[in-house]
Enzyme design. Structure first.
Site, mmCIF file in Angstrom:
data_model
loop_
_atom_site.group_PDB
_atom_site.id
_atom_site.type_symbol
_atom_site.label_atom_id
_atom_site.label_comp_id
_atom_site.label_asym_id
_atom_site.label_seq_id
_atom_site.Cartn_x
_atom_site.Cartn_y
_atom_site.Cartn_z
ATOM 1 N N GLY A 1 0.825 -1.205 0.000
ATOM 2 C CA GLY A 1 0.000 0.000 0.000
ATOM 3 C C GLY A 1 0.854 1.247 0.000
ATOM 4 O O GLY A 1 2.036 1.218 0.360
ATOM 5 N N CYS A 2 0.244 2.344 -0.399
ATOM 6 C CA CYS A 2 0.999 3.586 -0.549
ATOM 7 C C CYS A 2 1.526 4.091 0.790
ATOM 8 O O CYS A 2 2.726 4.349 0.943
ATOM 9 C CB CYS A 2 0.162 4.650 -1.262
ATOM 10 S SG CYS A 2 -1.457 4.961 -0.540
#
Lengths: 343, 343, 343, 343
Positions: free
Chosen positions: B151-152
């Protein structure tokens, strides 16, 4: 009908000065007599702040005698280190001083020197100074001749946190604060890091080696916690907005802490406050709900996962964080009705 | 001359899909054969992403058989819960799968259920999945058939923090992370909180009750720290920018921690990494230094005042936080030169 | 394998310089040998443009002899009035000069004096200068030793308008242009009107008394129309964005004008151009489709209601409007493939 | 002491509704009795507009009978086509109607049908409608039962242009207007083109085939010019700001036109107007000078170079362009002092 209070604004050409002008020019009981700016002396206000041109005001060079003779109160919106030049003679002349600078916020001259890198210019005035956070020092403000308005970040942190500390629901150690501020927080400063293309599409931490608002937070949180002193982390960030501060505060809860207890503590502390809005536990504050107002919006969550207590607050850095709070103090000091001109 | 790798992008009409298209369309060793979007099937890319019209691509309905027959690798940029429908048959057909969704990041199906509120749709695939953070799992990625891109927010936290934990310089307990993300982080989502006037001049925390990126951070930080599990605070904020994540990480240092030791740990861990830039202790990262690049910029400060270790990192949420990292994984997996198409 | 061209960038510390560095540092046939900045001489590029730190470059004081000895081409990104100090000796030394300043764009020294308020510093060089708009002067650029790259606004206006004028579809009189530019268009200028809070939430016209790009537009539009001269209105506006220019052009159509005729004129003029995208009549350009690219997006409408022809164009002011176009000219001049390093 | 006027706001959940609530909730002579929203009926205002939570209001379903029974005036902030359902019965019940929608602005039902694509729903009401631009129709507004508030763009164009046309200083033919609006101008609309990443860093023209504000401008400009009708170009653009419209107006001057004559015409027309600020010829307006106010700032330049007359105006689209002007009309109609609640 109540007589109007005669007002001077010293250093009126920055953003805090502009906000003071915006608020006081529509205040029904304030009569702005003098606005000063060394750089803009002689100019019509329309040349500096066109949106205020309806006031017909004109900048003059700051002149203590003129202010003392013609005003009941002086708002000082100067860089730190300069306020005492006005505060001292004005107070002697019977003029109330409401200072937005940092000069009279810290009770310790050692802390002042450590963070501002100069000796305090007027330590004898510190005794007279009342810390201008109305929700905690209202009674002292009523009788103060020198009101030191809190820093913008500080206000956003103290309002939620002091209530919880004072209620014994959190411990004074290990406090961590991450704050995000819009760019007016840097003042009307003409410097490369603040030009539009350097701020837009940019997020950055800064001042982590010891921001000047840190000792002020520590001083007031220690008071609220009833401890002699405390150390905390305060990490400010700059975000691409004009106005608004969001503070996220991570606390170690005391044993008796719970969501209900925090809700109750806020209700007890702020139930009758007109400029604080406590959100239900499911909601979080947003700067856009408070910009251009004197409100502080507060949310909170007891995090079961880690056992930390999280507080969130939003203010407009120029209003509740500076000039709005200064006007609130003005209203209290002159018994004008605390919300006059601020709703 | 090296043969080009034939590529499919499934779910190509969101922001991560657009970024994949931007990067892969100029990648010298990628040959985009298929781009799918249920909503835009039949449309020319020029109608959805005018800036990519030079590619001459056209959206089609997703068709596993077609992709399996014509492509060596499929990038999946789908909402969570859907990736396995493609991953399973494509892997059986010999196609490498690089997934940008959340479906194969968590090793625990219990955690998946807790945070995504559904049973994991394909637990048997989790064994095959390699966590696609090249700076920590490069060797496994070389041979993986299913790469689960982080995930970012997670990427922005893991890169600075795992190095420090793995070097034994910080304790795994009491980690606090405050992150700020631009609005593309929410996807190309048409919903009231994301329209311009609701985001502009707004800063707000959200997802504090347990953001979906939290268990992923905890999983990987525990691995780095060599502990079975850990609990931490992760507090995301939305700020008015298109791209960029800034993460501020507060750690309890281990005894042997010092500014020099942290600098050394970063040099050891990342000295040869092309997509990580360690700043000198006097500097802090800024999202504007990394947007539209695959870089992660990292700063750090050992705070003498409180004894905490502070880490700061910035990435572009769509590049190093999603599609750039996916391309980096693609390069590693197909032995194309890790920076190809990314500098 | 083609040998790399040795490049100098003079005045590399502004936004156009940064964009040149971004483009040329990834250009496969450019070898950046020298980057100069009086203010930053001696500094690593990482200290000024962290996102370019991978290049390992260092600023030096500008030194004509050093550049002449070590470079094949010099890009000049200087304020107006200074370019000739470099152009003249460098050309004599056999170095090609690609100038991004305004100094060699106007053929008339009278116009230069009128709009720049100084005598032209090197009128004898004007004869050598080729106007660097590739879509109209490509052949001359191939052999030029001094290429004067067009202004940013000018590029956005000339690309759509010259095609229509040259095709005889519009009259040269009564042209009106309204343009909107992002703030990087003002340069990396540290001045009160350009700090973030003065630009954000602000839209304003400026320079209406005669912007310096006006005579340049008039010069080139007259050439396209085949008339000795013309007078037009050009009204620039500043909007709160980093990059991008949108120009709206209102023309009096010639008798034979029609939607189809305009579409045909654009197809004829630009059908094979790689950096121009003509939109179908139902669509309008958007700066976000072209930022960070060298593209010009063009839309048009024949307004039946008033009988006017409306053209719309968008470019990135720093790319097609400055440094990207400079690199395009570089590619043409050195026969490197016009799109090299620009896609 | 004057009795308060009892107010209903119908369709109060959009941005114009929010602005009406902001203004009327602090209006000393307005008593908000009813606020309606089909979508939010039953909700506290704090759930929709937290910044207005101090008002304690609650949304209800719109109910004509209830409004008629309890209110003196109804503000309608509905999409076009719906206003008559409320206007007709409310007027019959003696309630004054102030409509912010487009339904009663155009005197010609043909024009309405052409631009709004439906038959006018209540042509018989058009006779009663007074066009709510106070600076031109103040006397009629005093006695009107149905006030049709002008469109936002229209207000920004009419204020500067009608004065010049009425004074015979410009010709009614060949008028060209380029306007730029912030995104609240599109309403609180949840649609892909209006999400943050699609508007931020974007500038685009739209609606050039015939924006709905065009016939309204033409109608009123023709009245001012004393001609039966006129045709003009109106080209709106969307820029990344929340609030504010900037209009640039290009006119063909009449023979007697001069800078002095225009200055005089503005002084004559607007010398005593409290919501219009005419700038000296050397200055140009800026939306940031008027946002959150009911002011219109006007600048002008007679362009010697082309012989055109250029006018520039800025308003806040939600205040002077919608709800502020509605309150101004309310003040006039109920004889409350035109600036009450608006300064």
């Amino acid at each position: 009908m109540q007589e109007k209070i005669r007002v001077a604004i010293v250093g009126a050409a920055g953003y805090a000065g502009e906000e003071l002008l915006r608020l006081l020019s529509r205040h029904p009981l304030a009569d702005i007599r003098v606005i000063t700016s060394r750089q803009n002396a002689g100019k019509d206000i329309a040349d500096v702040f066109p949106r205020l041109s309806g006031t017909g005001l004109k900048f003059s060079m700051p002149d203590v005698r003129e202010i003392a003779a013609s005003c009941d109160v002086a708002f000082l919106a100067l860089p730190h280190g300069l306020a005492h030049e006005f505060a001292e003679p004005l107070m002697q002349a019977g003029c109330v001083v409401i200072d937005i600078s940092a000069d009279f916020r810290l009770r310790s001259v050692e802390q002042y020197k450590k963070y501002y890198k100069v000796d305090h210019p007027a330590p004898e005035l510190l005794k007279s100074a009342v810390y201008g956070l109305p929700e905690r020092y209202r009674e002292q403000i009523r009788h103060a001749d020198l009101i030191a308005c809190p820093g913008c970040y500080v206000t956003s942190v103290l309002l939620p946190t002091t209530a919880v500390l004072a209620a014994g629901l959190a411990k004074p150690d290990g406090i961590v604060v991450c704050s995000m501020s819009g760019v007016t927080g840097a003042g009307r400063k003409v410097d490369l890091p603040y030009i539009f293309p350097e701020c837009n599409e940019s997020v950055r931490a800064y001042g982590v080696a010891g921001h000047r608002h840190l000792p002020e937070m520590e001083q007031e949180l220690a008071v609220a916690a009833g401890v002699p002193s405390l150390s905390m982390n305060f990490i400010p960030h700059l975000v691409p907005a004009n106005r608004g501060i969001q503070s996220t505060i991570i606390l170690n809860p005391a044993e008796k802490c719970s969501t209900e207890a925090v809700a109750q503590a806020f209700a007890d502390a702020y139930g009758t406050e007109r400029f604080i809005r406590i959100l239900p536990p499911s909601k979080l504050p947003d700067t856009k709900h408070v910009t251009m107002t004197n409100m502080c919006e507060i949310g909170f969550t007891f995090d079961e996962h880690t056992g930390k207590l999280l507080l969130f607050s939003c203010i407009d850095n120029l209003t509740k964080g500076a000039s709005g709070q200064a006007v609130q103090n003005f209203n209290i000091r002159f018994n004008l009705g605390e919300t006059t001109g601020l709703l």
